[in-house]
Design an enzyme around this catalytic site. Structure first.
Site, mmCIF file in Angstrom:
data_model
loop_
_atom_site.group_PDB
_atom_site.id
_atom_site.type_symbol
_atom_site.label_atom_id
_atom_site.label_comp_id
_atom_site.label_asym_id
_atom_site.label_seq_id
_atom_site.Cartn_x
_atom_site.Cartn_y
_atom_site.Cartn_z
ATOM 1 N N GLU A 166 -40.752 33.057 50.258
ATOM 2 C CA GLU A 166 -41.162 34.273 49.556
ATOM 3 C C GLU A 166 -41.152 35.483 50.470
ATOM 4 O O GLU A 166 -40.787 36.587 50.062
ATOM 5 C CB GLU A 166 -42.545 34.084 48.917
ATOM 6 C CG GLU A 166 -42.554 33.113 47.748
ATOM 7 C CD GLU A 166 -41.631 33.537 46.597
ATOM 8 O OE1 GLU A 166 -41.276 34.723 46.510
ATOM 9 O OE2 GLU A 166 -41.233 32.663 45.807
ATOM 10 N N TYR A 183 -47.223 40.670 45.032
ATOM 11 C CA TYR A 183 -46.147 39.783 44.570
ATOM 12 C C TYR A 183 -46.209 38.430 45.297
ATOM 13 O O TYR A 183 -46.236 37.361 44.658
ATOM 14 C CB TYR A 183 -44.750 40.412 44.782
ATOM 15 C CG TYR A 183 -43.702 39.336 44.653
ATOM 16 C CD1 TYR A 183 -43.323 38.870 43.391
ATOM 17 C CD2 TYR A 183 -43.171 38.685 45.778
ATOM 18 C CE1 TYR A 183 -42.436 37.813 43.246
ATOM 19 C CE2 TYR A 183 -42.292 37.623 45.644
ATOM 20 C CZ TYR A 183 -41.928 37.196 44.380
ATOM 21 O OH TYR A 183 -41.073 36.133 44.239
ATOM 22 N N ASP A 188 -41.796 41.370 39.983
ATOM 23 C CA ASP A 188 -40.857 41.900 40.960
ATOM 24 C C ASP A 188 -39.796 42.696 40.205
ATOM 25 O O ASP A 188 -39.937 42.918 38.984
ATOM 26 C CB ASP A 188 -40.238 40.767 41.791
ATOM 27 C CG ASP A 188 -39.223 39.952 40.991
ATOM 28 O OD1 ASP A 188 -39.245 40.029 39.737
ATOM 29 O OD2 ASP A 188 -38.393 39.262 41.603
#
Ligand code: SF4
Length: 338
Positions: free
Chosen positions: A40, A128, A146
């Site tokens: 991520e 996020y 996102d």
């Protein structure tokens, strides 16, 4: 699984589509929260194809949080070399050290925390990433947003300029709690592979029937204008007697912070520099900056010995500068080796 048809959007259809069509990405084959977190952080500003390369490199170099926490930050930067946005690597290193602290000192005893709020409190983790890791690694009911999800939402709802709050609210309402990680990834996968910015393939979209913007999808959302600043720079690279360029470690708070490279100066090229050897012009683009670097080689040999480039982390721009130098006749005639 209970599904609701808010705005007519069929969650079951999207999840079925995701189950059948998801790309085989390496971090989707693991339950290890550290490996998922690494993916991520990398994907924040790196394309998936390059992210895969760097993810393998990082996992090999730092298979656990502990292995990163006990390594110097310079070795993290070296492994991150070429991935760009190096502050991510420095913050990841800080995160690993923070998580390794005993809970009596405010840390997490070496285990990544599971909740959205705790993840959000870690260095380098924004909303996020906190929601993505909480849902994918720990199955927490957190909806992430996102650019891909924003685009899908804008088209489904026919909104030109949805605010973050509106996108988050839409994502929260539609979150499938029992499969939160899969749901978040399904929306992002749809945005990345079907509901793409320029050529959405609505005929293959599992949620076409609920899409209010499908008659003219590329109008949604309205494109944001990114201001790109043009910057002129110059550098005059000195070499040592062994043929290594003299490089310095950059201030950790500036551009390419913590990386090594020659001194790069902003502004027009000074007249006096033209007495040195001109090696060429290097162009380099970042998201908000377009850089033109005039590269010169100093005719003076440094009395200091430089660290070989293979031992320090350098940016892609610095590598381009060295390549430009290597391409000169002057470099060949001097038999400079690095
Ligand atoms: S129907 Fe088209 S515009 Fe709407 S979500 Fe699907 S791919 Fe995107």
């Amino acid at each position: 699984m209970s599904v609701v048809a808010l705005s007519g959007l069929s969650q079951a259809k999207l999840l079925d589509w995701y189950d059948a069509n998801q790309r085989p990405l390496p971090w989707r084959e693991t339950d290890d929260p550290w490996a998922i977190l690494l993916s991520e952080i990398l994907l924040q500003q790196t394309q998936v194809s390059r992210g895969i390369v760097f993810w393998h490199r990082m996992i090999e170099a730092f298979p656990t949080i502990q292995s990163m926490a006990t390594s110097p930050v310079d070795s993290v930067l070296k492994a991150w070399e070429g991935a760009g946005y190096y502050s991510r690597a420095r913050r990841l290193h800080a995160l690993s050290q923070y998580v390794m602290l005993p809970s009596s000192e405010g840390g997490y005893d070496g285990l990544l925390p599971q909740s959205y709020e705790s993840l959000l409190s870690l260095p380098g983790i924004g909303p996020y990433t906190a929601a993505a890791v909480a849902s994918i690694a720990f199955r927490q009911p957190s909806a992430c947003i996102d650019g891909n999800i924003r685009r899908v939402m804008a088209r489904q709802q026919k909104k030109l300029e949805p605010t973050n709050r509106q996108v988050q609210s839409w994502a929260d309402q539609h979150l499938v709690h029992q499969r939160s990680g899969d749901w978040n990834q399904a929306l992002m996968e749809l945005g990345a592979t079907v509901c793409t910015p320029q050529k959405p393939q609505c005929q293959h979209c599992p949620i076409e029937s609920s899409c209010q913007g499908r008659e003219g999808p590329t109008a949604y959302p309205k494109a944001k204008k990114t201001k790109v600043k043009e910057v002129t720079l110059w550098t005059c690279v000195e070499f040592d007697s062994r043929g290594n360029p003299i490089v310095h470690q950059r201030d950790k708070d500036g551009l390419f912070g913590g990386l090594w490279g020659p001194q790069i100066n902003e502004g027009d090229v000074p007249e006096a520099i033209h007495e040195q050897v001109f090696a060429g012009v290097v162009k380099h683009k970042l998201s908000h900056r377009s850089m033109t670097v005039h590269v010169f080689i100093s005719t003076k040999t440094s009395t200091k010995l430089a660290l070989p480039l293979s031992e320090v982390a350098t940016s892609v721009l610095d590598q381009k500068i060295i390549e430009a130098i290597k391409g000169t006749d002057y470099f060949s005639s001097k038999s400079v080796t690095e």
